[in-house]
Design a protein around this motif. Structure first.
Motif, PDB file in Angstrom:
ATOM      1  N   UNK A   1       8.714 -31.048  14.348  1.00  0.00           N
ATOM      2  CA  UNK A   1       8.813 -29.914  15.162  1.00  0.00           C
ATOM      3  C   UNK A   1       9.336 -28.843  14.203  1.00  0.00           C
ATOM      4  N   UNK A   2       8.397 -27.682  13.869  1.00  0.00           N
ATOM      5  CA  UNK A   2       8.876 -26.696  12.888  1.00  0.00           C
ATOM      6  C   UNK A   2       7.992 -25.471  13.145  1.00  0.00           C
ATOM      7  N   UNK A   3       8.239 -24.386  12.450  1.00  0.00           N
ATOM      8  CA  UNK A   3       7.549 -23.227  12.216  1.00  0.00           C
ATOM      9  C   UNK A   3       6.359 -23.357  11.391  1.00  0.00           C
ATOM     10  N   UNK A   4       4.977 -23.776  11.562  1.00  0.00           N
ATOM     11  CA  UNK A   4       4.254 -24.185  10.529  1.00  0.00           C
ATOM     12  C   UNK A   4       3.942 -23.261   9.622  1.00  0.00           C
ATOM     13  N   UNK A   5       3.592 -22.109   9.855  1.00  0.00           N
ATOM     14  CA  UNK A   5       3.389 -21.061   8.564  1.00  0.00           C
ATOM     15  C   UNK A   5       4.521 -21.105   7.729  1.00  0.00           C
ATOM     16  N   UNK A   6       5.743 -20.853   8.200  1.00  0.00           N
ATOM     17  CA  UNK A   6       7.012 -20.724   7.365  1.00  0.00           C
ATOM     18  C   UNK A   6       7.167 -22.125   6.428  1.00  0.00           C
ATOM     19  N   UNK A   7       7.103 -23.327   6.967  1.00  0.00           N
ATOM     20  CA  UNK A   7       7.170 -24.612   6.319  1.00  0.00           C
ATOM     21  C   UNK A   7       6.072 -24.590   5.139  1.00  0.00           C
ATOM     22  N   UNK A   8       4.994 -24.222   5.477  1.00  0.00           N
ATOM     23  CA  UNK A   8       3.586 -24.188   4.652  1.00  0.00           C
ATOM     24  C   UNK A   8       4.130 -23.162   3.306  1.00  0.00           C
ATOM     25  N   UNK A   9       4.739 -21.986   3.660  1.00  0.00           N
ATOM     26  CA  UNK A   9       5.407 -21.086   2.563  1.00  0.00           C
ATOM     27  C   UNK A   9       6.460 -21.851   1.628  1.00  0.00           C
ATOM     28  N   UNK A  10       7.127 -22.777   2.123  1.00  0.00           N
ATOM     29  CA  UNK A  10       8.148 -23.636   1.744  1.00  0.00           C
ATOM     30  C   UNK A  10       7.682 -24.537   0.415  1.00  0.00           C
ATOM     31  N   UNK A  11       6.427 -25.217   1.278  1.00  0.00           N
ATOM     32  CA  UNK A  11       5.730 -26.256   0.518  1.00  0.00           C
ATOM     33  C   UNK A  11       4.966 -25.697  -0.800  1.00  0.00           C
ATOM     34  N   UNK A  12       4.465 -24.816  -0.512  1.00  0.00           N
ATOM     35  CA  UNK A  12       3.633 -23.973  -1.509  1.00  0.00           C
ATOM     36  C   UNK A  12       4.604 -23.415  -2.715  1.00  0.00           C
ATOM     37  N   UNK A  13       5.694 -22.592  -2.309  1.00  0.00           N
ATOM     38  CA  UNK A  13       6.489 -22.212  -3.364  1.00  0.00           C
ATOM     39  C   UNK A  13       7.259 -23.658  -4.031  1.00  0.00           C
ATOM     40  N   UNK A  14       7.427 -24.506  -3.500  1.00  0.00           N
ATOM     41  CA  UNK A  14       8.000 -25.520  -4.269  1.00  0.00           C
ATOM     42  C   UNK A  14       7.109 -26.686  -5.144  1.00  0.00           C
ATOM     43  N   UNK A  15       5.767 -26.617  -4.753  1.00  0.00           N
ATOM     44  CA  UNK A  15       4.753 -27.067  -5.374  1.00  0.00           C
ATOM     45  C   UNK A  15       4.409 -26.266  -6.490  1.00  0.00           C
ATOM     46  N   UNK A  16       4.210 -24.892  -6.246  1.00  0.00           N
ATOM     47  CA  UNK A  16       3.883 -23.842  -7.400  1.00  0.00           C
ATOM     48  C   UNK A  16       4.874 -24.041  -8.425  1.00  0.00           C
ATOM     49  N   UNK A  17       6.183 -23.928  -8.156  1.00  0.00           N
ATOM     50  CA  UNK A  17       7.217 -24.233  -9.167  1.00  0.00           C
ATOM     51  C   UNK A  17       7.159 -25.259 -10.064  1.00  0.00           C
ATOM     52  N   UNK A  18       6.604 -26.456  -9.210  1.00  0.00           N
ATOM     53  CA  UNK A  18       6.802 -27.799 -10.116  1.00  0.00           C
ATOM     54  C   UNK A  18       5.574 -27.621 -10.885  1.00  0.00           C
ATOM     55  N   UNK A  19       4.263 -26.766 -10.782  1.00  0.00           N
ATOM     56  CA  UNK A  19       3.186 -27.045 -11.336  1.00  0.00           C
ATOM     57  C   UNK A  19       3.528 -26.151 -12.778  1.00  0.00           C
ATOM     58  N   UNK A  20       4.210 -24.981 -12.176  1.00  0.00           N
ATOM     59  CA  UNK A  20       4.710 -24.102 -13.621  1.00  0.00           C
ATOM     60  C   UNK A  20       5.757 -24.593 -14.554  1.00  0.00           C
ATOM     61  N   UNK A  21       6.529 -25.411 -13.884  1.00  0.00           N
ATOM     62  CA  UNK A  21       7.555 -26.143 -15.004  1.00  0.00           C
ATOM     63  C   UNK A  21       6.864 -27.303 -15.997  1.00  0.00           C
ATOM     64  N   UNK A  22       5.714 -27.448 -15.869  1.00  0.00           N
ATOM     65  CA  UNK A  22       4.919 -28.435 -16.486  1.00  0.00           C
ATOM     66  C   UNK A  22       4.267 -27.647 -17.763  1.00  0.00           C
ATOM     67  N   UNK A  23       4.567 -28.170 -18.750  1.00  0.00           N
ATOM     68  CA  UNK A  23       3.770 -27.828 -20.125  1.00  0.00           C
ATOM     69  C   UNK A  23       2.484 -28.391 -20.507  1.00  0.00           C
ATOM     70  N   UNK A  24       1.367 -27.441 -20.198  1.00  0.00           N
ATOM     71  CA  UNK A  24       0.058 -28.040 -20.191  1.00  0.00           C
ATOM     72  C   UNK A  24      -0.188 -28.433 -21.806  1.00  0.00           C
TER      73      UNK A  24
END
Length: 446
Positions: free
Chosen positions: A331-354
């Protein structure tokens, strides 16, 4: 004892001083067992701006000392009953009367003996009878002025104490005002930060709404020709299968190769069209344009849509690991929860040195320990959060990324959205390096 011809005394002129009411004039206590002497002394002190009180015995004098304050005492030494020495001794024993000056008066011929006893009893001066009027007035006048000086000093001290209290009150008021100003300033700064965060979230929400509208428009424009092409592709495939028996003899290698290539191209075209259809569907799932209210959604669909959006960046830097366990609906606000997941996954990708090779991004979701919460974690093998920045990463506009590569709003917006869901967002160090972002949400609003 008699004082002699008092009528022959000459009054000295009074000194100039501010007018005093009778109540304000200092008091002089005269003590003598002879009424004529009391009258003579009272007459002598008429011009000295003082209030004269008389007592005819030592006992009367002590009772008066308990009721009134005097500037000086003119005390006869030789009196029946309690003599002057006893009165002086008892007066010195009281805290209220011990500092009143006492002038002894005596007609005794043995002056040396009386002087010694007088000073031993606490007297400040000693006069022999018959008295010199000028000397008596001068001595009394000195003690009257000393009394007035003490009164003025006491009044000045009271005024000074009042001023000190006023200053302390003013200082306390200023301190309270300063404290109130500091508190108000802190509240204003907090409100300003909240306003910035709200404004940033509104901007992000507007972007997501624009993305949703764009995705909806693109999906509408793509779906019709996509369905048309897929339908005709299916017709072509069926027609080719129907023509298979009438195709050239299988003994012709060239014909067989052409037939195989055509069939392969048709299969690849069908696969590509299906990928387009799935991508449009996942984009619509991510934008959730029609789901602005709270509802139950599939978390696996949310995660799948986020991974699809970030696939081009994720494949370049990290391997994705998924660990999804029941329940799937939340039970959640779908679009808002998607924003949270998008921000966290994007930060994880940025933290990795290719440059150091492929890292790892692990997304887990499932019920909490007691089954009352739903926990989502996004872990990476990146550089982690510096200890000095740990307490500030959730602040609006704070970022550790280089200038131009981050706004500092991602985690702040994520924290606000999780808080809106009555949940928590915590950041911790991952074993072996990296960061773990843990979202804990209630399974239901109850």
């Amino acid at each position: 004892m008699h004082y002699g011809a008092v009528t022959s005394w000459v009054h000295a002129p009074a000194t100039d001083a501010p007018a005093e009411t009778p109540e304000e004039q200092p008091g002089v206590l005269i003590v003598d067992d002879v009424e004529a002497n009391l009258i003579a002394l009272r007459s002598l002190l008429e011009g000295e701006r003082c209030h004269v009180t008389s007592a005819s015995s030592g006992e009367d004098a002590l009772r008066l000392l308990l009721r009134k304050t005097f500037a000086v005492i003119l005390l006869d030494v030789e009196m029946p009953g309690m003599d002057g020495h006893e009165v002086a001794r008892l007066a010195r024993m009281s805290q209220a009367t011990r500092d009143i000056p006492i002038i002894f008066l005596t007609a005794s011929l043995d002056a040396d003996e009386h002087v010694g006893r007088a000073y031993g009893s606490g007297a400040v001066d000693f006069l022999l009878k018959p008295l010199d009027a000028h000397v008596l007035r001068s001595k009394v006048r000195v003690f009257l002025e000393l009394y007035r000086g003490r009164q003025r000093l006491a009044e000045a001290n009271r005024e000074l104490a009042d001023k000190n209290r006023e200053l302390r009150a003013f200082a306390e008021a200023e301190a309270n005002i300063a404290s109130s100003l500091r508190q108000a300033n802190g509240e204003i700064q907090a409100a300003y930060r909240e306003l910035q965060a709200a404004q940033a979230q509104l901007v992000q929400s507007a972007k997501m709404a624009s993305l949703g509208e764009l995705v909806a428009g693109v999906a509408h424009e793509i779906n019709n020709p996509l369905a048309f092409v897929m339908s005709h592709l299916e017709t072509i495939s069926k027609s080719l299968e129907m023509l298979r028996p009438e195709a050239p003899a299988s003994g012709s290698p060239q014909a067989e190769e052409q037939w195989r290539r055509v069939s392969a191209r048709l299969g690849q075209s069908r696969s590509g069209l299906e990928r387009i259809r799935d991508l449009v569907l996942k984009l619509r799932t991510f934008s959730r344009l029609d789901e602005g209210e709270r509802k139950r959604v599939s978390i696996s669909e949310c995660i799948d849509s986020v991974v699809t959006i970030l696939a081009h960046r994720l494949n370049e830097r990290a391997r994705l690991e998924l660990d999804l366990s029941p329940p799937d609906l939340l039970d959640c606000y779908p679009s808002l929860l998607n924003q949270v997941l998008l921000n966290l996954v994007a930060n994880s990708i940025d933290a990795i040195d290719a440059a150091q090779g492929l890292g790892t991004v692990r997304i887990s979701a499932g019920a909490g320990a007691e089954g009352r919460t739903f926990v989502i974690t996004v872990a990476d093998s990146g550089c982690g959060i510096p200890p000095e920045s740990r307490d500030r990463v959730l602040e609006p506009f704070f970022t550790t990324k280089p200038v131009g590569q981050g706004t500092g709003l991602g985690l702040s917006i994520a924290f606000s959205i999780v808080k809106k869901h009555e949940g928590t967002l915590e950041l911790s160090d991952a074993p072996g390096g990296g960061t773990i972002a843990t979202i804990t949400l209630p399974l239901s609003r109850d």
